[in-house]
Design an enzyme around this catalytic site. Structure first.
Site, PDB file in Angstrom:
ATOM      1  N   ASP A   1       0.869  -1.179   0.000  1.00 39.46           N
ATOM      2  CA  ASP A   1       0.000   0.000   0.000  1.00 39.46           C
ATOM      3  C   ASP A   1       0.903   1.226   0.000  1.00 39.46           C
ATOM      4  O   ASP A   1       1.571   1.524   0.995  1.00 39.46           O
ATOM      5  CB  ASP A   1      -0.886  -0.053   1.265  1.00 39.46           C
ATOM      6  N   HIS A   2       0.898   1.948  -1.097  1.00 40.29           N
ATOM      7  CA  HIS A   2       1.846   3.046  -1.259  1.00 40.29           C
ATOM      8  C   HIS A   2       1.511   4.237  -0.354  1.00 40.29           C
ATOM      9  O   HIS A   2       2.303   5.166  -0.204  1.00 40.29           O
ATOM     10  CB  HIS A   2       1.869   3.490  -2.731  1.00 40.29           C
TER      11      HIS A   2
END
Ligand code: CAO
Length: 447
Positions: A419-420
């Site tokens: 999850d950036h």
């Protein structure tokens, strides 16, 4: 109380136009300016509201009828005050109707109730066409939407963006039911009606078309399993909500394989089989300890990180009914043999549909191993609320340069999706490099 006729007022160039909606029924209590019918010409639609308050006693029109100025719309039992107002509304149609404003209060007493021409609420098809009750603060621009004023008003009240609603009415006109269906779709995706895709709350894309495949050949319709449906919803939600990045890497597991095979030979009599996966689980836990952001979750508002001091790892298991992810608890505290035993038990439970909901909860990080099947790399979908997932593909022998020569090494492909919002690209690369280091020399797992 008096029964009164309500007539179509001067509707300008509209003559012999079709009624496309009757918005009231006998017995309805109507307030001044409630719409009675919607009419439609080639170029535009408009609603005809009531100039008086009262109760509908008789409908004199139906959908499909054609009307012009002076046509009788309804018989209405008007309340006394409004009856007076109705007479006052006999002023030329081009002037504002006192029945709708202060004039209604100052109107002189009527001698007897007279037919009442309704007052127009125009809605050019290609114009803004705001209903009278619509919120003036609304910023939604429906100028291109093909809908009647009442539907526009309804959409504004719910905050639905009519530009995104597909019309099912005649010539593609948007009906109230279309707006309701749109709201339902948006809500089921966890979105907010009226917010554009740019704000991240809705996809803002047209629904998938319903295609009749039998037109091209024989087909069979097979219902999705319950697991398929649940997994599909869950994966779709995660795919839409989480900005994914996938980092690829590979680990040299030549020495690990030698050790694993040796262990399997030693345990051949017990029937215990150790696969690379349990070593990968151990290496992942070492990675979570070294990079604690990978062992966290975002809170619901996305404002805080919740860091965990326990190490539960989910492992995707392929079953005939679909994918399930049992969670292995406290992997940091378990030996390779214990984990192998547990993996065997949990996989069997999963395939026999015996997993309980609790068996699939509380994970910190997931592993999806396709190594026993094949493939070189893939992009797994993060298993929210976790923030990263490791995909493992099939190891194979590759020529690796050792500084002097190419040597054959067994290389394991790793695909880390994260999850950036929580993990930066640099940390993604650090994490896979760390995993490769641990798997390349498993003695390091003891350090
Ligand atoms: N490279 C090469 N061989 C591998 C390997 C890898 N990365 N991982 C496993 N293998 C080998 C094993 O050693 C075993 O070999 P032997 O039969 O010679 O002993 C064989 O492949 C089969 O392993 P396995 O799949 O039965 O066992 P596992 O511990 O690796 O995996 C489990 C267990 C439950 C994860 C697996 O059976 C499974 O269901 N995998 C599918 C997961 C999945 O569907 N993921 C996709 C999710 S996204 O849609």
């Amino acid at each position: 109380m008096a029964i009164q006729e309500v007539l179509v007022p001067d509707i300008g160039s509209f003559k012999d136009v079709e009624i496309i909606e009757v918005l009231v029924s006998v017995g309805d209590t109507i307030a001044v300016e409630d719409s009675l019918i919607t009419i439609e010409s080639d170029k535009s639609s408009m609603e005809i509201p009531s100039p008086v308050a009262g109760v509908i006693k008789e409908l004199k029109v139906k959908v499909g009828d054609r009307i012009s100025e002076g046509s009788l719309v309804v018989m209405m039992e008007v309340v006394e005050a409004a009856a007076g107002a109705a007479v006052a509304s006999q002023a030329p149609p081009s002037q504002p109707s006192p029945a709708r404003g202060e004039g209604a209060k100052t109107a002189s007493e009527p001698a007897k109730p007279a037919p009442v021409p309704a007052v127009l609420s125009p809605s050019p098809l290609a114009g803004e066409g705001l209903g009278k009750g619509a919120s003036s603060s609304s910023k939604l621009d429906f100028s291109k939407a093909y809908a009647t004023p009442s539907v526009r008003k309804f959409a504004r009240e719910l905050g639905a963006d009519l530009n995104k609603v597909t019309g099912s009415g005649r010539k593609g006109r948007i009906t109230q039911d279309d707006v309701k269906a749109y709201i339902k779709d948006v809500m089921s995706m966890g979105g907010v009606p009226g917010r554009s895709a740019a704000t991240g709350n809705t996809l803002g894309v047209a629904p998938m078309p319903d295609i009749d495949f039998s037109q091209w050949g024989a087909i069979e319709t097979v219902p999705l399993s319950r697991i398929n449906k649940l997994t599909g919803e869950f994966l779709h939600r995660n795919w839409v909500h989480i900005p994914h990045v996938t980092q690829f890497d590979q680990a040299d597991i030549t020495d690990l394989e030698t050790f694993r095979k040796q262990l399997n030979e030693e345990n051949a009599k017990s029937g215990m089989k150790i696969t690379p996966l349990v070593f990968i689980m151990k290496a992942v836990v070492a990675g979570l300890k070294a990079y604690p952001r990978f062992n966290s979750s975002l809170d619901a508002k996305g404002e805080n990180l919740i860091r965990k001091s326990y190490y539960n790892v989910g492992v995707a298991v392929d079953t005939p009914d679909g994918l399930v992810v049992p969670v292995f608890r406290d992997v940091d505290k378990k030996s390779i043999m214990q984990l192998s035993e547990e993996l065997k038990e949990m996989s069997a439970k999963a395939r026999d549909k015996k997993l309980k909901p609790a068996d699939m909860q509380g994970g910190c990080f997931s592993i999806s191993s396709l190594g026993g099947i094949g493939g070189t790399k893939f992009t797994p979908i993060v298993n929210a609320p976790e923030v990263a997932i490791l995909g493992v593909s099939k190891s194979d022998i590759q020529p690796v340069w050792n500084g002097k020569e190419f040597v054959p090494r067994l290389m394991l492909p790793l695909s880390l999706s994260y999850d950036h919002r929580v993990i930066d690209g640099a940390d993604g690369a650090r994490f896979t490099t760390y995993l490769a280091k641990m798997l390349g020399d498993i003695r390091r797992l003891l350090v």
